[in-house]
Design a protein around this motif. Structure first.
Motif, mmCIF file in Angstrom:
data_model
loop_
_atom_site.group_PDB
_atom_site.id
_atom_site.type_symbol
_atom_site.label_atom_id
_atom_site.label_comp_id
_atom_site.label_asym_id
_atom_site.label_seq_id
_atom_site.Cartn_x
_atom_site.Cartn_y
_atom_site.Cartn_z
ATOM 1 N N ALA A 1 0.822 -1.206 0.000
ATOM 2 C CA ALA A 1 0.000 0.000 0.000
ATOM 3 C C ALA A 1 0.862 1.265 0.000
ATOM 4 O O ALA A 1 0.358 2.364 -0.209
ATOM 5 C CB ALA A 1 -0.943 0.020 1.193
ATOM 6 N N GLN A 2 2.162 1.116 0.258
ATOM 7 C CA GLN A 2 3.051 2.274 0.342
ATOM 8 C C GLN A 2 4.064 2.341 -0.792
ATOM 9 O O GLN A 2 4.533 3.424 -1.137
ATOM 10 C CB GLN A 2 3.810 2.260 1.678
ATOM 11 C CG GLN A 2 2.930 2.363 2.904
ATOM 12 C CD GLN A 2 3.740 2.475 4.172
ATOM 13 O OE1 GLN A 2 4.754 3.155 4.224
ATOM 14 N NE2 GLN A 2 3.305 1.807 5.233
ATOM 15 N N ILE A 3 4.439 1.208 -1.353
ATOM 16 C CA ILE A 3 5.412 1.198 -2.442
ATOM 17 C C ILE A 3 4.798 0.506 -3.650
ATOM 18 O O ILE A 3 3.888 -0.308 -3.519
ATOM 19 C CB ILE A 3 6.724 0.508 -2.033
ATOM 20 C CG1 ILE A 3 6.479 -0.928 -1.578
ATOM 21 C CG2 ILE A 3 7.419 1.307 -0.934
ATOM 22 C CD1 ILE A 3 7.735 -1.689 -1.211
ATOM 23 N N PHE A 4 5.313 0.821 -4.825
ATOM 24 C CA PHE A 4 4.717 0.253 -6.029
ATOM 25 C C PHE A 4 5.089 -1.220 -6.185
ATOM 26 O O PHE A 4 6.014 -1.737 -5.564
ATOM 27 C CB PHE A 4 5.078 1.060 -7.273
ATOM 28 C CG PHE A 4 6.520 1.434 -7.412
ATOM 29 C CD1 PHE A 4 6.923 2.755 -7.316
ATOM 30 C CD2 PHE A 4 7.481 0.463 -7.667
ATOM 31 C CE1 PHE A 4 8.257 3.085 -7.459
ATOM 32 C CE2 PHE A 4 8.808 0.795 -7.827
ATOM 33 C CZ PHE A 4 9.205 2.113 -7.710
ATOM 34 N N LYS A 5 4.344 -1.883 -7.046
ATOM 35 C CA LYS A 5 4.407 -3.339 -7.140
ATOM 36 C C LYS A 5 5.796 -3.849 -7.501
ATOM 37 O O LYS A 5 6.268 -4.850 -6.951
ATOM 38 C CB LYS A 5 3.384 -3.836 -8.171
ATOM 39 C CG LYS A 5 3.292 -5.350 -8.256
ATOM 40 C CD LYS A 5 2.206 -5.770 -9.224
ATOM 41 C CE LYS A 5 2.099 -7.290 -9.298
ATOM 42 N NZ LYS A 5 1.036 -7.705 -10.257
ATOM 43 N N ALA A 6 6.480 -3.192 -8.446
ATOM 44 C CA ALA A 6 7.789 -3.670 -8.885
ATOM 45 C C ALA A 6 8.780 -3.720 -7.734
ATOM 46 O O ALA A 6 9.595 -4.650 -7.637
ATOM 47 C CB ALA A 6 8.320 -2.777 -10.004
ATOM 48 N N LEU A 7 8.722 -2.743 -6.856
ATOM 49 C CA LEU A 7 9.632 -2.731 -5.715
ATOM 50 C C LEU A 7 9.175 -3.727 -4.655
ATOM 51 O O LEU A 7 9.995 -4.399 -4.018
ATOM 52 C CB LEU A 7 9.717 -1.330 -5.128
ATOM 53 C CG LEU A 7 10.755 -1.131 -4.026
ATOM 54 C CD1 LEU A 7 12.150 -1.493 -4.513
ATOM 55 C CD2 LEU A 7 10.721 0.286 -3.513
ATOM 56 N N TYR A 8 7.877 -3.851 -4.484
ATOM 57 C CA TYR A 8 7.344 -4.780 -3.480
ATOM 58 C C TYR A 8 7.755 -6.212 -3.795
ATOM 59 O O TYR A 8 8.203 -6.950 -2.900
ATOM 60 C CB TYR A 8 5.821 -4.654 -3.413
ATOM 61 C CG TYR A 8 5.185 -5.548 -2.377
ATOM 62 C CD1 TYR A 8 5.234 -5.209 -1.024
ATOM 63 C CD2 TYR A 8 4.541 -6.719 -2.743
ATOM 64 C CE1 TYR A 8 4.656 -6.033 -0.066
ATOM 65 C CE2 TYR A 8 3.961 -7.542 -1.792
ATOM 66 C CZ TYR A 8 4.020 -7.194 -0.453
ATOM 67 O OH TYR A 8 3.443 -8.016 0.493
ATOM 68 N N VAL A 9 7.647 -6.623 -5.063
ATOM 69 C CA VAL A 9 7.982 -8.003 -5.408
ATOM 70 C C VAL A 9 9.487 -8.244 -5.339
ATOM 71 O O VAL A 9 9.939 -9.392 -5.216
ATOM 72 C CB VAL A 9 7.451 -8.389 -6.802
ATOM 73 C CG1 VAL A 9 5.946 -8.251 -6.863
ATOM 74 C CG2 VAL A 9 8.107 -7.572 -7.906
ATOM 75 N N ALA A 10 10.276 -7.164 -5.388
ATOM 76 C CA ALA A 10 11.725 -7.312 -5.239
ATOM 77 C C ALA A 10 12.119 -7.576 -3.791
ATOM 78 O O ALA A 10 13.242 -8.032 -3.527
ATOM 79 C CB ALA A 10 12.438 -6.058 -5.746
ATOM 80 N N LEU A 11 11.206 -7.318 -2.864
ATOM 81 C CA LEU A 11 11.531 -7.399 -1.446
ATOM 82 C C LEU A 11 10.780 -8.506 -0.705
ATOM 83 O O LEU A 11 11.389 -9.291 0.016
ATOM 84 C CB LEU A 11 11.233 -6.052 -0.772
ATOM 85 C CG LEU A 11 12.023 -4.851 -1.290
ATOM 86 C CD1 LEU A 11 11.493 -3.562 -0.679
ATOM 87 C CD2 LEU A 11 13.507 -5.022 -0.986
ATOM 88 N N GLU A 12 9.474 -8.565 -0.868
ATOM 89 C CA GLU A 12 8.661 -9.492 -0.090
ATOM 90 C C GLU A 12 9.030 -10.940 -0.443
ATOM 91 O O GLU A 12 9.051 -11.343 -1.608
ATOM 92 C CB GLU A 12 7.173 -9.244 -0.366
ATOM 93 C CG GLU A 12 6.245 -9.902 0.629
ATOM 94 C CD GLU A 12 5.894 -11.325 0.251
ATOM 95 O OE1 GLU A 12 5.588 -12.117 1.157
ATOM 96 O OE2 GLU A 12 5.930 -11.650 -0.954
ATOM 97 N N GLY A 13 9.370 -11.717 0.596
ATOM 98 C CA GLY A 13 9.717 -13.112 0.393
ATOM 99 C C GLY A 13 11.179 -13.363 0.073
ATOM 100 O O GLY A 13 11.622 -14.514 0.042
#
Length: 315
Positions: free
Chosen positions: A114-126
């Motif tokens: 909800a705070q960062i865009f999807k491309a950055l989120y998938v680079a981090l989560e998991g």
């Protein structure tokens, strides 16, 4: 209040959608195509990557590749992480940003879609700490259909990210340390169920002083906050001598900002640098260290502001 406190900073350049024109046409190859195969990345985690462009990027699929798998903790949604980021324009085949260009000082990011865009989120989560992750993103999953003018990314430009996950940051659930006895004339913090809800000024001076006042309530047992660090806090702000609580984060999510560099009002910069992680402090901030004669939003001109701030992390 978050927008009132925080001024435009580096993270807002990276993670906010800003107006932009169409894709630029210099040095690009609109006929070329490619996703992950469009770029080659070499180098060690923690050092600036060397990115070689094999073609321009035009794939509409969000692709990720773990170039180096770290052996640290797994990153989950809600975690705060310290990262280094390289960004390239997939159309012009140019670097547009690198945190390594400023001495390799990492950025602190909350892993929240909800705070960062999807491309950055998938680079981090998991992913795991110590990893280097390559992301090739279509416009919609990066800066959206407006692009990012500050980074010279057009509204149809694909974006390439190289993300180095340096460490996870411990964020406290609340203040942690030794309780302090405030002076009797300090604003009294009002709480409900242990959560700050406002201030009682009945025992305080009717006219506050003209200097910044710092009243420790809990002396945190963590490290001292220094200039340039990213801090995470919970806060409540109230106009001195009134019942007007203009904003608070205790019922929402903690607030993160850079401290001591002008990214927040002067009263925060001066009052929080030097405090320790885990502290709870009251700041009574005169107008010249807040919003001055013009005020801001619901805050009137020449208002003295009173904050309670819990310092949850600093990195």
């Amino acid at each position: 209040m978050r927008r009132l406190i925080a001024l435009l900073g580096l993270l807002s350049l990276l993670f906010s959608l800003v107006a932009c024109g169409d894709s630029s046409d210099d040095n690009g190859d609109s006929g070329a195509s490619g996703g992950l195969e469009a770029v080659s990345v070499t180098g060690d985690v923690g050092k600036a990557p060397k990115v070689t462009w094999n073609s321009a990027v035009s794939s509409d699929k969000l692709d990720t590749d773990v170039l180096v798998a770290g052996d640290g903790d797994e990153v989950a949604k809600g975690d705060q992480v310290s990262v280094n980021i390289w960004i390239g324009n997939g159309f012009t085949k140019k670097q547009v940003f690198s945190s390594y260009d400023k001495g390799g000082a990492p950025e602190t990011i909350t892993v929240d879609d909800a705070q960062i865009f999807k491309a950055l989120y998938v680079a981090l989560e998991g992913q795991t700490v110590g990893s280097r992750v390559l992301v090739v993103s279509p416009p919609a999953d990066a800066f959206g259909d407006q692009g990012n003018a500050t980074l010279s990314i057009g509204n149809t430009d694909h974006v390439v990210f190289v993300v180095d996950i340096m460490k996870k940051i411990v964020v406290l659930d609340g203040p942690q340390g030794a309780e302090q006895t405030p002076p009797p004339n300090a604003p009294k913090l009002v709480e409900k169920g242990g959560v700050p809800t406002g201030f009682d000024f009945s025992a305080s001076a009717k006219k506050p002083g003209t200097k910044l006042r710092i009243v420790p309530l809990i002396k945190g047992d963590g490290d001292k906050v220094t200039n340039g660090q990213n801090i995470t806090v919970n806060y409540l702000g109230q106009v001195y001598g009134t019942k007007t609580v203009f904003d608070e984060s205790f019922s929402k999510t903690p607030f993160s900002t850079t401290i001591g560099t002008g990214s927040v009002i002067k009263g925060w910069d001066q009052g929080l640098v030097g405090q320790t992680v885990g502290s709870r402090v009251i700041l009574v901030i005169p107008p010249d260290l807040a919003y001055g004669p013009k005020g801001q939003g619901t805050i009137p001109g020449n208002a003295t502001l009173t904050f309670v701030v819990d310092i949850l992390s600093a990195s």
